[in-house]
Scaffold this active site. Structure first.
Site, PDB file in Angstrom:
ATOM      1  N   ASP A 432       1.184  -1.492 -11.964  1.00 54.87           N
ATOM      2  CA  ASP A 432      -0.284  -1.116 -10.881  1.00 54.87           C
ATOM      3  C   ASP A 432      -1.161  -1.777 -11.009  1.00 54.87           C
ATOM      4  OD1 ASP A 432      -1.265   0.603  -8.695  1.00 54.87           O
ATOM      5  OD2 ASP A 432      -1.355   1.956  -9.470  1.00 54.87           O
ATOM      6  N   GLU A 435      -3.426  -6.525  -7.752  1.00 53.93           N
ATOM      7  CA  GLU A 435      -3.961  -7.704  -6.769  1.00 53.93           C
ATOM      8  C   GLU A 435      -4.285  -8.791  -7.736  1.00 53.93           C
ATOM      9  OE1 GLU A 435      -5.523  -3.191  -5.720  1.00 53.93           O
ATOM     10  OE2 GLU A 435      -3.573  -4.074  -7.072  1.00 53.93           O
ATOM     11  N   ASP A 500      -1.292   3.060  -1.725  1.00 57.49           N
ATOM     12  CA  ASP A 500      -2.311   4.358  -1.381  1.00 57.49           C
ATOM     13  C   ASP A 500      -2.358   4.645   0.277  1.00 57.49           C
ATOM     14  OD1 ASP A 500      -2.008   3.693  -4.445  1.00 57.49           O
ATOM     15  OD2 ASP A 500      -4.195   3.734  -4.293  1.00 57.49           O
TER      16      ASP A 500
END
Length: 794
Positions: A432, A435, A500
Site C-alpha cells: 500500500d 506513490e 480509494d
C-alpha cells in the site's frame, strides 16, 4: 546557458541556418551536433527509435532513465545526409531530421519586433517519422529546455534543488495532432474519458486528483500506428489534440527523451513496450481467481470464519486479505497477539482449505516503532535537504516513508518483511501507499531530488519485493498488490488497483475507461475495489425503485437503498476484470452480505469466473509472451471502426468477449454497440448478430450484457472451489463465423518453471470451411472431442 523563455514558437520558423555535424557511433547511433543543441537518434529494434535532444551534449547521449531494460540494437538501420535533412531509416521507420533553412518568406515586422523582447529556449528542431511506404506516423515540430523562471510560473522548482544537484530545466516537445488522431494510455485518470484528445493529462502520482487518485505511466498509444514512451519521471503534463498539436511538458529535466514504437497492430506496439521495459510475468494461479478483502478483517477468528463461510457454501475463492492495523504500531511489522494469537496456524489451516493469504505492508515508520531509529540513522527515509525525514504532520501521523530507491534500504525492507511477516505463512504482499503517499517534491530520494524523480517510487518499491521473492523464495511466484505504477513496474509481479474510490454509480461508470486506459499503458493486471472503498453515506435514495430489496441487508448498507443493486452490477463487471477482488469499508463484504436477492446473483458470477479459468489463465500466458494486455479498449482491436474511438462503457476481455456493464441505476436493458467487421453471439442466448450496429439488450438484474466475437474458441473448466484443485476442461465452446485459434496453457500455477518451457501447451484451431475443431500439442482432455466441443448456434 539559455535565457529565460516563454517557449514561443513564433521564432522557430525563421531561425537562421546553423552549422551542424553528423556523427555515427560504432553502434550506428545517429548523433547530430548543431550550434547550441545535440540531437540523437538511437534504435532499439527495426520498429523502435529513441530520440533525445539537449542543450548539453552529455545528457543527450546518456542512457535512458529508470524503467527501461532494453539495450540499443541498430541492425538494419542506415543513415543518409542530404542537403535538406539527415535521414535515418530501417525497414519499419524513416526518421527525417530537417536541416535549418532560410525562411521561404521574410518574417513579418511584428515577428521581428516580438523577437527583440521574447525568444524561444532552444534552436528549432523538426523531426518526421514515417513508414518506408511514406505513411506518416508522427511529426515533432519543436522542443524546449527552459530555465525555470518567474514569468512561466516554473521558478518554484528551483527551491527543490540542492547546490550539488545538476541544473534544473523545464523540458518538453510538441507534435502535430491530426484531427482524426486518438490517444490512449497515460496511466490512470478517473475523470471518465477514454480518448485523451482534448483533455489535458496531469501525469503524476496524485492521491487528491480529480475524481480519484491518478497514476503516471507516460506511455501513449494512438490509432496512427505508433506508441510514444516519454522518458522523464518528473511531473509531466500532456495536452493531446489542442490547437492541432500535442504537447508534452515535464517539470524538471536536462533533455527531451522519448521512444517511438511503430506497429501495424496494437499488439506490435505492446511487444515494443515489452522489449523496452520488460515482460509481465505470470501471477500465481490463485490471483486469477477471486480475492476476498475488506477494510478490514480485524482478527484471526474473523478471517477463519470468512473462509469457513465460503467452504460451507461450496463457493469458489482463492485469496483472503489481511488489511492494515493488524500491527501494534505503524512500521512495527508484527501481528497484535490479542487478535492474532497464532497467524502461522491460521495460515496453515487456510492452506488446507485451498486459500492463500495476502497481507498489507506499509512503507511508513513512526518514531515509536522498533525500526525507525535505525532507518533514520542510516539515512534510509525520504528526507529534507538537512536529512530530516519527511512526515505528514500535522494532519497525517503515520510517520515517514522508507526510501526504497536506495538499494541497501530496499534489501533491508524485503529482508525484514520476509523475517517478520512472510515467515508466518502469508503468501503474498499488499504494498500500500506506493506513490509514496507523502509526495516527494521538495524532498530527496537516494536517486536524486524528489521533484526530478517524482514518479519512480512505485517502480523501485515493487521491485524491492519482487526481487526479494525471486532471490529468496524461488519456489513460488511473487504477487504484489500495488496502488501505483511507473514505466516497467509491470515486470515486478505486481497487480494494480484504482485506489480509494467512492461507492457510487458515477464512480462505477468512470471505472471502465479508467481501467481501459491503464491497461492500454502496458499494464494488464488492473482492478478496482468492487463496490468502492469509501464509507457509504448514511442515506441514499435512488431516482428509480431499487432492483434488489435492501431490507435484509440494512445492518451492512444502512440507508443506502440501492447499494445491493450497485454492488451486484459492480460485481458483474468485476468478474470480467483481469483481477477480481472485492474490497471496501462495509461491515461485511462477502457474497452473502448484500441480501438474499443479491446473493444468488453474486454466486452465479463467482462460479462463472472459475468456469472461465482455463481461458483467463491462458490469456495470462499470452500476455507474458507478448506484452499485450487482455483487457482492451475497443479501438485497440477495431481501429478501422470510427464509432469505437471514444466508446467508454464497453471493452474486450481477451479476444473473445465483449463486455458491456450496466452502470445506470434501475436499468433493465442497455444499448450495446457491436463493432463492425465481424458477427457477434449473445453469450446468454447464442443469438447471432451482425457487427456495425447498436442493439438494445435485455439486462435484468442478474444479467450483464455479454457478447462473443464470431471466430472465437472459449475453453471452459469444471466446477472447482479454488485454483489449487485440478480443473478438468468441461467444454470447449466454438463461436463460428470465421477461422479461429486459441492457445490453451496449464502448468503448476505456482513456480516460474514456465519461463523455461514447462507447462502444457495445446493449440486449438477452428476451420470455418470444414466446420471442425482440431488440436495439437499437449493433450488437454482425455475424452472424445464430440463430448467436449460445442458449436454455438448448432
Amino acid at each position: 546557458m539559455q535565457k529565460n523563455s516563454l517557449a514561443l514558437a513564433v521564432l522557430a520558423g525563421f531561425a537562421l541556418a546553423s552549422a551542424c555535424a553528423t556523427a555515427q557511433s560504432p553502434a550506428q547511433r545517429l548523433e547530430i551536433d548543431r550550434k547550441g543543441e545535440t540531437i540523437v537518434l538511437e534504435p532499439y529494434a527495426p520498429n523502435i527509435l529513441r530520440v533525445t535532444l539537449s542543450l548539453q551534449h552529455d545528457p543527450a547521449v546518456a542512457a535512458p532513465g529508470y524503467g527501461f531494460v532494453a539495450a540499443p540494437a541498430a541492425s538494419g538501420w542506415s543513415a543518409e545526409d542530404t542537403a535538406q535533412a539527415q535521414v535515418y531509416r530501417s525497414g519499419r521507420i524513416v526518421a527525417t531530421v530537417n536541416k535549418p533553412q532560410p525562411p521561404s518568406h521574410p518574417p513579418l515586422q511584428t515577428q521581428i519586433d516580438i523577437g527583440k523582447y521574447f525568444n524561444g529556449s532552444v534552436p528549432g528542431a523538426h523531426i518526421t517519422f514515417t513508414t518506408p511506404e511514406g505513411k506518416k506516423l508522427l511529426e515533432m515540430t519543436g522542443w524546449m529546455q527552459a530555465i525555470p523562471n518567474q514569468k512561466d510560473g516554473t521558478a518554484d522548482v528551483l527551491r527543490d534543488r540542492r547546490p550539488s544537484d545538476p541544473d534544473f530545466f523545464t523540458v518538453g516537445a510538441t507534435f502535430v495532432s491530426p484531427d482524426d488522431e486518438h490517444y490512449y494510455g497515460l496511466g490512470q485518470n478517473h475523470e471518465g474519458f477514454l480518448d485523451h484528445r482534448g483533455h489535458a493529462v496531469r501525469c503524476w502520482q496524485d492521491y487528491l486528483a480529480t475524481a480519484g487518485p491518478s497514476v503516471c505511466v507516460p506511455f501513449l498509444v494512438t490509432n496512427k500506428g505508433y506508441g510514444l514512451v516519454w522518458d522523464n519521471p518528473s511531473k509531466t503534463t500532456i495536452e493531446p489534440g489542442f490547437n492541432e498539436q500535442t504537447r508534452w511538458t515535464s517539470q524538471v529535466g536536462d533533455r527531451v527523451s522519448f521512444f517511438v514504437i511503430a506497429g501495424a497492430t496494437a499488439d506490435e506496439i505492446y511487444a515494443g513496450y515489452r522489449l523496452l521495459t520488460g515482460p509481465t510475468p505470470m501471477l500465481p494461479k490463485a490471483a486469477y481467481g477471486y480475492i476476498q478483502c475488506k477494510q478490514r478483517y480485524a482478527s484471526q477468528k474473523e478471517v477463519l470464519d470468512v473462509a469457513q463461510g465460503y467452504r460451507d457454501r461450496h463457493l469458489p475463492a482463492d485469496v483472503l486479505v489481511v488489511d492494515w492495523f493488524y500491527f501494534t504500531k505503524m512500521g512495527q511489522f508484527d501481528l497484535d497477539p490479542k487478535f492474532w494469537p497464532d497467524p502461522a496456524a491460521m495460515n496453515e489451516k487456510l492452506h488446507d482449505q485451498g486459500f492463500e493469504t495476502m497481507i498489507s505492508v506499509w512503507p511508513r515508520f513512526v518514531p515509536e516503532d522498533r525500526y525507525y531509529d535505525e532507518l533514520r540513522q542510516k539515512g534510509w527515509l525520504i528526507h529534507k535537504a538537512d536529512g530530516t525525514p519527511i512526515d505528514g504532520l500535522p494532519y497525517d501521523r503515520a510517520g515517514s516513508d522508507i526510501d526504497t530507491t536506495n538499494p541497501d534500504a530496499a534489501a533491508w525492507y524485503w529482508k525484514t518483511i520476509r523475517k517478520d511477516i512472510l515467515s508466518q505463512g502469508f503468501d503474498s504482499l499488499w504494498a500500500d501507499e506506493t506513490e509514496p503517499d507523502l509526495p516527494p517534491n521538495g524532498a530527496y530520494l537516494h536517486v536524486g531530488p524528489g521533484t526530478q524523480y517524482f514518479n519512480v517510487y512505485p517502480l523501485f518499491h515493487t521491485a524491492a519485493l519482487y526481487d526479494g521473492f525471486r532471490k529468496d523464495e524461488p519456489g513460488r511466484r511473487a504477487l504484489i498488490l500495488s496502488r501505483d505504477a511507473y514505466l516497467g513496474a509491470q515486470r515486478n509481479g505486481a497487480i494494480f488497483w484504482s485506489s480509494d474510490i467512492a461507492g457510487t454509480w458515477d464512480t462505477l461508470k468512470r471505472q471502465i475507461p479508467t481501467g481501459l486506459d491503464f491497461a492500454a499503458s502496458g499494464f494488464t493486471y488492473w482492478s478496482n475495489d468492487t463496490g468502492g472503498w469509501q464509507y457509504l453515506p448514511e442515506e441514499h435514495h435512488p431516482a428509480h425503485p431499487p432492483l434488489l430489496d435492501p431490507s435484509d441487508a440494512r445492518a451492512n448498507v444502512g440507508g443506502y437503498d440501492d447499494y445491493p443493486e450497485l454492488y451486484t452490477r459492480w460485481f458483474q463487471y468485476a468478474t470480467f476484470l483481469p483481477i477480481f477482488r472485492a474490497h471496501g469499508s462495509r461491515v461485511t463484504n462477502e457474497v452473502w452480505s448484500y441480501g438474499k436477492q443479491a446473493e444468488p446473483i453474486l454466486e452465479k458470477y463467482l462460479r462463472l469466473r472459475y468456469q472461465l479459468m482455463p481461458y483467463i489463465y491462458s490469456l495470462g500466458y499470452k500476455t507474458w509472451q507478448t506484452g499485450a494486455p487482455f483487457m482492451r479498449a475497443l479501438p485497440l482491436d477495431f481501429p478501422a471502426d470510427p464509432r469505437v474511438a471514444d466508446l467508454r462503457d464497453e471493452y474486450m476481455f481477451g479476444p473473445a468477449f465483449l463486455v458491456a456493464p450496466v452502470t445506470e441505476q434501475g436499468a433493465t436493458s442497455r444499448q450495446v454497440y457491436l463493432p463492425a467487421g465481424t458477427d457477434w453471439f449473445n453469450f446468454w442466448t447464442s443469438e447471432r448478430l451482425k457487427g456495425g450496429q447498436t442493439v438494445t439488450v435485455a439486462a435484468p438484474i442478474d444479467t450483464i450484457p455479454l457478447f462473443v466475437r464470431a471466430g472465437s474458441i472459449v475453453p471452459l473448466g469444471a466446477a472447482v472451489e479454488s485454483t489449487h484443485e485440478a480443473q478438468a476442461i468441461a467444454k470447449v465452446r466454438v463461436y463460428p463465423g470465421a477461422d479461429a485459434a486459441f492457445t490453451l496453457f496449464s502448468d503448476d500455477g505456482k513456480t516460474y518453471a514456465y519461463e523455461k518451457g514447462a507447462g502444457k501447451v495445446t493449440r486449438l484451431s477452428w476451420s470455418e470451411a470444414r466446420q471442425k475443431l482440431t488440436r495439437e500439442g499437449d493433450p488437454a482432455w482425455s475424452g472424445a472431442d464430440s463430448a467436449i466441443v460445442e458449436v454455438a448456434g448448432h
